[in-house]
Design a protein around this motif. Structure first.
Motif, short mmCIF file in Angstrom:
data_model
loop_
_atom_site.label_atom_id
_atom_site.label_comp_id
_atom_site.label_asym_id
_atom_site.label_seq_id
_atom_site.Cartn_x
_atom_site.Cartn_y
_atom_site.Cartn_z
N GLN A 161 -41.93 20.63 -60.33
CA GLN A 161 -42.37 19.28 -60.02
C GLN A 161 -43.88 19.22 -59.80
N VAL A 162 -44.44 20.31 -59.33
CA VAL A 162 -45.89 20.34 -59.08
C VAL A 162 -46.66 20.61 -60.36
N MET A 163 -46.25 21.61 -61.12
CA MET A 163 -46.97 22.03 -62.33
C MET A 163 -46.50 21.21 -63.53
N THR A 164 -46.83 19.93 -63.51
CA THR A 164 -46.54 19.07 -64.66
C THR A 164 -47.54 19.36 -65.78
N GLY A 165 -47.36 18.69 -66.91
CA GLY A 165 -48.30 18.89 -68.01
C GLY A 165 -49.71 18.50 -67.62
N PHE A 166 -49.85 17.40 -66.88
CA PHE A 166 -51.18 16.95 -66.45
C PHE A 166 -51.80 17.94 -65.48
N THR A 167 -51.03 18.36 -64.47
CA THR A 167 -51.56 19.31 -63.48
C THR A 167 -51.92 20.64 -64.12
N SER A 168 -51.06 21.12 -65.00
CA SER A 168 -51.34 22.39 -65.68
C SER A 168 -52.59 22.30 -66.53
N ALA A 169 -52.78 21.17 -67.20
CA ALA A 169 -53.96 20.99 -68.04
C ALA A 169 -55.23 20.96 -67.20
N MET A 170 -55.20 20.18 -66.12
CA MET A 170 -56.38 20.08 -65.26
C MET A 170 -56.72 21.43 -64.64
N LEU A 171 -55.71 22.13 -64.15
CA LEU A 171 -55.94 23.42 -63.49
C LEU A 171 -56.39 24.47 -64.50
N GLY A 172 -55.69 24.56 -65.63
CA GLY A 172 -56.05 25.58 -66.61
C GLY A 172 -57.44 25.37 -67.18
N LEU A 173 -57.76 24.15 -67.57
CA LEU A 173 -59.08 23.87 -68.14
C LEU A 173 -60.18 24.00 -67.09
N GLY A 174 -59.89 23.55 -65.87
CA GLY A 174 -60.90 23.63 -64.81
C GLY A 174 -61.23 25.06 -64.42
N LEU A 175 -60.21 25.89 -64.25
CA LEU A 175 -60.45 27.29 -63.88
C LEU A 175 -61.18 28.04 -64.99
N GLN A 213 -53.87 30.43 -71.06
CA GLN A 213 -53.96 30.01 -69.67
C GLN A 213 -53.17 28.73 -69.43
N LEU A 214 -53.23 27.78 -70.34
CA LEU A 214 -52.48 26.53 -70.19
C LEU A 214 -50.98 26.80 -70.16
N ILE A 215 -50.51 27.63 -71.07
CA ILE A 215 -49.08 27.94 -71.12
C ILE A 215 -48.66 28.70 -69.87
N PHE A 216 -49.52 29.56 -69.37
CA PHE A 216 -49.20 30.32 -68.15
C PHE A 216 -48.99 29.39 -66.97
N TRP A 217 -49.92 28.47 -66.74
CA TRP A 217 -49.80 27.57 -65.59
C TRP A 217 -48.60 26.64 -65.74
N TYR A 218 -48.32 26.22 -66.96
CA TYR A 218 -47.20 25.31 -67.18
C TYR A 218 -45.86 26.00 -66.90
N ASN A 219 -45.83 27.30 -67.12
CA ASN A 219 -44.58 28.08 -66.89
C ASN A 219 -44.66 28.93 -65.63
N LEU A 220 -45.46 28.49 -64.67
CA LEU A 220 -45.62 29.26 -63.43
C LEU A 220 -44.31 29.41 -62.67
N ALA A 221 -43.38 28.48 -62.88
CA ALA A 221 -42.10 28.53 -62.16
C ALA A 221 -41.30 29.78 -62.48
N PHE A 222 -41.56 30.41 -63.63
CA PHE A 222 -40.85 31.66 -63.94
C PHE A 222 -41.22 32.76 -62.95
N LEU A 223 -42.44 32.73 -62.43
CA LEU A 223 -42.88 33.72 -61.45
C LEU A 223 -42.64 33.25 -60.03
N PHE A 224 -42.93 31.98 -59.77
CA PHE A 224 -42.81 31.43 -58.42
C PHE A 224 -42.01 30.13 -58.50
N PRO A 225 -40.70 30.19 -58.33
CA PRO A 225 -39.89 28.97 -58.41
C PRO A 225 -40.28 27.92 -57.36
N GLU A 226 -40.83 28.41 -56.23
CA GLU A 226 -41.25 27.50 -55.18
C GLU A 226 -42.65 27.88 -54.70
N LEU A 227 -43.41 26.86 -54.39
CA LEU A 227 -44.75 27.06 -53.83
C LEU A 227 -44.66 26.81 -52.33
#
Length: 302
Positions: free
Chosen positions: A148-162, A117-131
């Motif tokens: 720019q949005v899915m940084t390491g910190f954001t990906s970690a918080m989102l992946g672990l929280g979900l 899940q962490l790797i998925f959120w960090y590489n979300l740009a492959f599916l959606f280049p823009e939000l």
């Protein structure tokens, strides 16, 4: 424990022979010997530089990683708790669509590894280049670069929280179902809506069941953040790994990271105990006073 002396029929004290637990003493001595031997092998190992451990223990990058680890743990736990309550309420809803979606959410996030899940959120740009956030049927909206949005910190918080929300949902559901049904029926008799009943009557009583496992999940989250190093989240493990990749002091930096993880866990365990004692005493007082409904329902009725 018995303190009175044992006497016979004539009142004469009878001597009591103490049981010798030789097996217990031998097992304890063997365990201490093995533990001491292993500790000795680590401490006196010439390949381990304890000076480097002391040097990096309060290194600026290590302390920065500790702060980021705490931030991620707190934010991910808060996100998981809020979403967990929402998913638990949906899971218990009479609406089959809401209940089915909540069940799928729990199954999906509990069934896939956190690392994936962490790797998925960090590489979300492959599916959606823009939000894009856009008002339907209009040209008004906002757009962000996903990288720019899915940084390491954001990906970690989102992946672990979900992921944590799926486990919290089951904890909250168990707490809600443990509330006495009479409280719910009393709320219904006063014409409370389901949302108001849940907010005023059920959830406050469910807290005494929800809080202990919540503390355990936060303590576990402190250590789970070590997985964030795969997305370079600048947490403790990420910074420690970057340092030992540069100087090849792998074991020394792992010991430094372990010391800080154990310290954070010890502090969180202490705070959890204080929180449990406070809410535990409140729960007992409420139960003796007739429960939350006994205090709230007369005010609502008035």
């Amino acid at each position: 424990m018995r303190t009175e002396p044992i006497v016979d029929g004539a009142g004469t004290p009878v001597p009591v022979a103490r049981t010798r637990h030789w097996g217990r003493w031998l097992a304890a001595a063997a365990a201490l010997a093995v533990a001491g031997w292993l500790a000795y092998l680590v401490v006196v190992n010439p390949r381990l530089d304890w000076g480097k451990v002391a040097e990096y223990l309060f290194n600026e990058r290590i302390l920065s990683g500790v702060l980021v680890t705490i931030e991620i743990s707190v934010l991910a736990t808060a996100l998981g708790l809020v979403l967990g309550v929402l998913v638990a309420v949906m899971r218990l809803a009479q609406n089959p669509v809401l209940s089915g979606l909540a069940t799928f959410y729990i199954w999906f996030f509990r069934g896939t590894p956190v690392l994936v899940q962490l790797i998925f959120w960090y590489n979300l740009a492959f599916l959606f280049p823009e939000l894009v956030l856009k008002i339907p049927f209009t040209a008004i909206g906002l757009k962000w670069d996903t990288n720019q949005v899915m940084t390491g910190f954001t990906s970690a918080m989102l992946g672990l929280g979900l992921n944590l929300a799926a486990y919290f949902a089951e904890t909250v559901r168990a707490g809600i179902q443990a509330v006495d049904r009479g409280q719910t029926e009393a709320a219904y008799s006063l014409g409370m809506t389901p949302a108001k009943r849940m907010r005023i009557i059920v959830l406050p009583q469910a807290l005494r069941i929800i809080i202990p496992p919540t503390g355990n999940e936060f303590i576990s989250m402190l250590k789970t953040t070590s997985l964030v190093y795969v997305v370079a989240g600048h947490d403790l493990m990420t910074n420690a790994s970057q340092i030992y990749k540069a100087n090849n002091r792998i074991m020394e930096l792992l010991i430094v990271a372990s010391v800080w993880y154990m310290l954070m866990t010890a502090v969180a365990t202490f705070l959890q105990g204080r929180l449990e004692r406070r809410f535990g005493s409140d729960a007992v007082r409420l139960v003796r006073g007739g429960g939350v409904a006994a205090k709230v329902l007369p005010k609502v009725a008035a």
